[in-house]
Design an enzyme around this catalytic site. Structure first.
Site, mmCIF file in Angstrom:
data_model
loop_
_atom_site.group_PDB
_atom_site.id
_atom_site.type_symbol
_atom_site.label_atom_id
_atom_site.label_comp_id
_atom_site.label_asym_id
_atom_site.label_seq_id
_atom_site.Cartn_x
_atom_site.Cartn_y
_atom_site.Cartn_z
ATOM 1 N N HIS A 151 1.689 4.497 -2.786
ATOM 2 C CA HIS A 151 1.407 6.073 -2.850
ATOM 3 C C HIS A 151 2.753 6.600 -3.542
ATOM 4 O O HIS A 151 3.004 7.711 -4.055
ATOM 5 C CB HIS A 151 1.750 6.251 -1.087
ATOM 6 C CG HIS A 151 0.589 6.170 -0.494
ATOM 7 N ND1 HIS A 151 -0.592 6.946 -0.974
ATOM 8 C CD2 HIS A 151 0.175 5.673 0.598
ATOM 9 C CE1 HIS A 151 -1.480 6.639 -0.048
ATOM 10 N NE2 HIS A 151 -1.189 5.977 1.069
ATOM 11 N N HIS A 155 0.776 -1.178 0.157
ATOM 12 C CA HIS A 155 -0.054 -0.020 -0.095
ATOM 13 C C HIS A 155 0.920 1.313 0.045
ATOM 14 O O HIS A 155 0.637 2.379 -0.767
ATOM 15 C CB HIS A 155 -1.003 0.082 1.186
ATOM 16 C CG HIS A 155 -1.686 1.340 1.429
ATOM 17 N ND1 HIS A 155 -2.800 1.459 1.000
ATOM 18 C CD2 HIS A 155 -1.356 2.396 2.309
ATOM 19 C CE1 HIS A 155 -3.371 2.721 1.438
ATOM 20 N NE2 HIS A 155 -2.432 3.108 2.001
ATOM 21 N N GLU A 156 1.887 1.200 0.738
ATOM 22 C CA GLU A 156 2.833 2.292 1.023
ATOM 23 C C GLU A 156 3.532 2.527 -0.508
ATOM 24 O O GLU A 156 3.781 3.651 -0.723
ATOM 25 C CB GLU A 156 3.660 2.453 2.031
ATOM 26 C CG GLU A 156 3.190 2.281 3.283
ATOM 27 C CD GLU A 156 2.044 3.633 3.742
ATOM 28 O OE1 GLU A 156 2.433 4.637 3.019
ATOM 29 O OE2 GLU A 156 1.109 3.235 4.171
ATOM 30 N N HIS A 164 3.017 9.222 -6.321
ATOM 31 C CA HIS A 164 4.044 10.230 -6.596
ATOM 32 C C HIS A 164 4.726 10.475 -7.775
ATOM 33 O O HIS A 164 4.706 11.466 -8.438
ATOM 34 C CB HIS A 164 4.965 10.447 -5.452
ATOM 35 C CG HIS A 164 5.981 11.589 -5.111
ATOM 36 N ND1 HIS A 164 7.183 11.565 -4.693
ATOM 37 C CD2 HIS A 164 5.503 12.897 -5.481
ATOM 38 C CE1 HIS A 164 7.590 12.587 -4.743
ATOM 39 N NE2 HIS A 164 6.617 13.532 -5.152
#
Length: 229
Positions: A105, A101-102, A109
Site C-alpha cells: 500500500h 502487504h501493507e 501511494h
C-alpha cells in the site's frame, strides 16, 4: 410500515452474514496456522517492512505498533505503517506476509496508484453513506415515504461502491508483496506458499464484504419496488 424485518428478502442478509463469517473464520484460521511457521532467515516483520520500503525508495514512512490482531494498515495521510500485536516483532511467515502487504500500500501511494487515489477520494462519501443510509432508510419505511427510502438506498450505494473500489487496491498490494518476497528471496518455496495462503484468505474477506453489501442493496431495492407497488 412493511414487514421489513420479517419478509422473505431477509434471507439475503443471512446469506451475506454467513459469507462474511466464513471469510472471517478462514483468515483467522489461516493466519493462526502460518503464525506458527517461522521464516528461515529469522528476521522480524518490522525489519523486513523497513527493508522493503527503503528498497522502494521510501524513507518518510514510519512503522508503528498498534493494538489488536490483524488491525494492520497503512495510513497514506499520516505516512504511517501500523503493524498489529500479532504481526509486529514476529518472524512468522504469516506476520511477514501481512507486513509486506501493507508495504504494498505504501508503494502504491508513492507511485500514485490510481485505484488507491480513487479509494481515498471515496472515503468521505462512504463514511456519509455508512452513517446516514440506515437511519434514513428506516425513517422512510416508518413514514412510508418512498422518496426518503430511495435517498437512503442511494447513500448505501456509496458504501457498496467503496467496497468495490477496495478490491483492486487490496489484491494489487498482495500481488506486490508476493513479488517482492520472491524477488528478494526472503522466503523458501514452502514459506512463500504459506504467505500466499494468508494473503489470499485476507483478500477473500474483502470479497465477502462486497458480496454482503451487494446482497443488502438488492434487498433494499426489492423492498423499495414492493412499496411502490
Amino acid at each position: 410500515m412493511p414487514y421489513y424485518f420479517y419478509d422473505a428478502t431477509y434471507i439475503l442478509v443471512l446469506i451475506g452474514a454467513l459469507i462474511s463469517m466464513i471469510a472471517s473464520w478462514n483468515v483467522k484460521n489461516t493466519f493462526r496456522t502460518y503464525s506458527r511457521v517461522w521464516n528461515s532467515r529469522n528476521i522480524p516483520s518490522q525489519d523486513i517492512a523497513q527493508m522493503i520500503l527503503h528498497d522502494a525508495g521510501i524513507y518518510d514512512v514510519r512503522i508503528e505498533r498498534i493494538r489488536g490482531d490483524l488491525t494492520d494498515h497503512y495510513s497514506p495521510n499520516e505516512k504511517v505503517l501500523r503493524l498489529s500485536d500479532s504481526v509486529y516483532g514476529s518472524t512468522s511467515v504469516a506476520a511477514i506476509g501481512v507486513a509486506a502487504h501493507e508495504c504494498g500500500h505504501a508503494i502504491q501511494h508513492q507511485e500514485g496508484y490510481a485505484p488507491l487515489k480513487l479509494r481515498s477520494f471515496s472515503v468521505p462519501l462512504a463514511n456519509i453513506g455508512s452513517r446516514l443510509s440506515w437511519p434514513i432508510i428506516v425513517l422512510g419505511l416508518i413514514l412510508g415515504w418512498s422518496g426518503l427510502l430511495e435517498v437512503g438506498i442511494l447513500l448505501f450505494v456509496f458504501v457498496v461502491v467503496f467496497q468495490l473500489i477496495t478490491l483492486p487496491v487490496e489484491f494489487d498490494a498482495s500481488h506486490r508483496a508476493i513479488r517482492i518476497l520472491e524477488a528478494k528471496q526472503l522466503f523458501g518455496d514452502q514459506e512463500l506458499q504459506g504467505a500466499k495462503k494468508v494473503l489470499t484468505a485476507a483478500a477473500l474477506t474483502y470479497v465477502a464484504a462486497l458480496a454482503s453489501a451487494i446482497l443488502q442493496l438488492v434487498r433494499l431495492i426489492l423492498i423499495s419496488r414492493r412499496n411502490d407497488d
